[in-house]
Design a protein around this motif. Sequence first.
Motif, PDB file in Angstrom:
ATOM      1  N   ALA A   1       0.831  -1.203   0.000  1.00  9.09           N
ATOM      2  CA  ALA A   1       0.000   0.000   0.000  1.00  9.09           C
ATOM      3  C   ALA A   1       0.869   1.258   0.000  1.00  9.09           C
ATOM      4  N   ALA A   2       1.943   1.251   0.791  1.00  7.93           N
ATOM      5  CA  ALA A   2       2.848   2.402   0.825  1.00  7.93           C
ATOM      6  C   ALA A   2       3.527   2.596  -0.521  1.00  7.93           C
ATOM      7  N   THR A   3       3.895   1.506  -1.158  1.00  6.20           N
ATOM      8  CA  THR A   3       4.562   1.581  -2.461  1.00  6.20           C
ATOM      9  C   THR A   3       3.633   2.151  -3.532  1.00  6.20           C
ATOM     10  N   MET A   4       2.358   1.739  -3.491  1.00  8.44           N
ATOM     11  CA  MET A   4       1.398   2.161  -4.513  1.00  8.44           C
ATOM     12  C   MET A   4       0.699   3.479  -4.187  1.00  8.44           C
ATOM     13  N   GLY A   5       0.896   3.985  -2.974  1.00  9.29           N
ATOM     14  CA  GLY A   5       0.191   5.200  -2.579  1.00  9.29           C
ATOM     15  C   GLY A   5      -1.270   4.952  -2.271  1.00  9.29           C
ATOM     16  N   VAL A   6      -1.566   3.759  -1.765  1.00  9.03           N
ATOM     17  CA  VAL A   6      -2.937   3.395  -1.400  1.00  9.03           C
ATOM     18  C   VAL A   6      -3.165   3.720   0.072  1.00  9.03           C
ATOM     19  N   PRO A   7      -4.298   4.303   0.446  1.00 10.28           N
ATOM     20  CA  PRO A   7      -4.568   4.595   1.852  1.00 10.28           C
ATOM     21  C   PRO A   7      -4.428   3.352   2.731  1.00 10.28           C
ATOM     22  N   ARG A   8      -3.840   3.494   3.894  1.00 14.70           N
ATOM     23  CA  ARG A   8      -3.562   2.364   4.795  1.00 14.70           C
ATOM     24  C   ARG A   8      -4.841   1.612   5.177  1.00 14.70           C
TER      25      ARG A   8
ATOM     26  N   LEU B   1      -5.789  -7.022  -5.512  1.00 11.19           N
ATOM     27  CA  LEU B   1      -6.944  -6.121  -5.481  1.00 11.19           C
ATOM     28  C   LEU B   1      -6.665  -4.820  -4.734  1.00 11.19           C
ATOM     29  N   LEU B   2      -5.529  -4.727  -4.073  1.00 13.71           N
ATOM     30  CA  LEU B   2      -5.253  -3.619  -3.157  1.00 13.71           C
ATOM     31  C   LEU B   2      -5.365  -2.251  -3.819  1.00 13.71           C
ATOM     32  N   GLY B   3      -4.876  -2.122  -5.048  1.00 13.75           N
ATOM     33  CA  GLY B   3      -4.878  -0.823  -5.725  1.00 13.75           C
ATOM     34  C   GLY B   3      -6.151  -0.531  -6.499  1.00 13.75           C
ATOM     35  N   ASP B   4      -7.201  -1.343  -6.273  1.00 12.80           N
ATOM     36  CA  ASP B   4      -8.456  -1.195  -7.028  1.00 12.80           C
ATOM     37  C   ASP B   4      -8.192  -1.106  -8.531  1.00 12.80           C
ATOM     38  N   PRO B   5      -7.529  -2.137  -9.086  1.00 10.92           N
ATOM     39  CA  PRO B   5      -7.152  -2.104 -10.503  1.00 10.92           C
ATOM     40  C   PRO B   5      -8.345  -2.337 -11.419  1.00 10.92           C
ATOM     41  N   ARG B   6      -8.113  -2.102 -12.706  1.00 11.42           N
ATOM     42  CA  ARG B   6      -9.133  -2.370 -13.727  1.00 11.42           C
ATOM     43  C   ARG B   6      -8.955  -3.736 -14.350  1.00 11.42           C
ATOM     44  N   VAL B   7      -7.784  -4.355 -14.144  1.00  8.33           N
ATOM     45  CA  VAL B   7      -7.447  -5.624 -14.772  1.00  8.33           C
ATOM     46  C   VAL B   7      -6.866  -6.568 -13.721  1.00  8.33           C
TER      47      VAL B   7
END
Length: 305
Positions: free
Chosen positions: A98-105, A143-149
Motif C-alpha cells: 500500500a505504501a509503495t502504490m500510494g494506497v490509503p492504509r 486487489l489492493l490498488g483497485d485495478p481495472r485488470v
Amino acid sequence: MIEVEHLTKRYDGRAAVDDVSFTCAPGSVTGFLGPNGAGKSTTMRMICGLAPPTGGAARVCGVPYRRLANPGREVGVLLDASAQHSGRTGREVLALAAATMGVPRREVDVKLDLVGLGAGAARRRVGAYSLGMRQRLGLAHALLGDPRVLILDEPANGLDPEGIFWMRGLLRDFADRGGAVLLSSHLLREVEAVADQLVVIGGGRVVASGGTDELLADAGTLVRARDGEALRRALAKAGLAATGAAGPAASPGGGLLVPAEPGVVGQAAADAGVALIELRPAGAGGLEHLFLTLTGGTSTKETTA
C-alpha cells in the motif's frame, strides 16, 4: 484491456510460445487454458513484463506493462502465491504494498476482510500460512490498488470447495463492474462456470478461442461404434472428417470426433448400416472434454525464464 499480438518466446531455438494473439475486453473473464508446458505461464509473464518476448507485443490498459506509471493501481497480478516474504505478517505484506502504490492504509484491512483473512490470520507470519491462505493474501495484494485488470495464474490452488466458490463470485463481481480478468486454471469446471470467453493453447500455439458457449456448442459430435473401422469408412464416404477423440472418449470401441451435427453423423452411419453405441454433441461433455479434444490430453514440463 489486455491485448496480445503475435507473442513469441524462444528458449535455445525452441518456441515455448508461438505467435499467440488474443484480447481481454472490459466486463469479461477470459479463461486461459492449456496442459502443463503449453506456454500459459510464460505468456502471462511476458504480459506482465517479467520475461522479454522474442517477438510480438502485449499491452495492458493500452501500453506495455513496464510503461505503466503505477502498475498496481491499473493491474492486479497473482502469478505465484508462494512469492511472498515468509518472515512478514499478512498485514505487513499488504501495508508495504500500500505504501509503495500510494494506497490509503485503511485499504489493507478492507482487502484482508474481503478475502477472508481476519485479524488473527493477518497477524500471523506468511511462513505459517497454508497454500490456501497464501492464495487469499495474493488476491488481496492483487486487489489492493483497485485495478481495472486482474491477471491470475492458478489462483484456486490450495482453496477448499467453499473457497473456490467464493473466488468465483469475487471474479464475476469484478468483471460485472467493468473489470477484465485473465484467469489460468486447471479447475476446468470452475473456469466453465465463470468465464465469458476461452483461449486454449497447446504446444505454445492458440488452438481455439472464442465465447465459452460458442466453443462448447461448436465442439462437434462424438460418435462411437463397436466396429470403429466401419464407422470411419462410413464417415469418409459421406465426406465427413473424423479424428480420434482424446481423453476418456478415446475408448477401444472407436470414439470419434466429427465436426458436424449429430443428425448428419447418425444418417451417414445408418446409410452404411453401421450400428452406433454412442452419438451426442461433443459439447455435452463440457469444457473438460473440449479441452482434452483440443490439446490431445498431453502435458510436458514448461520452460521458464
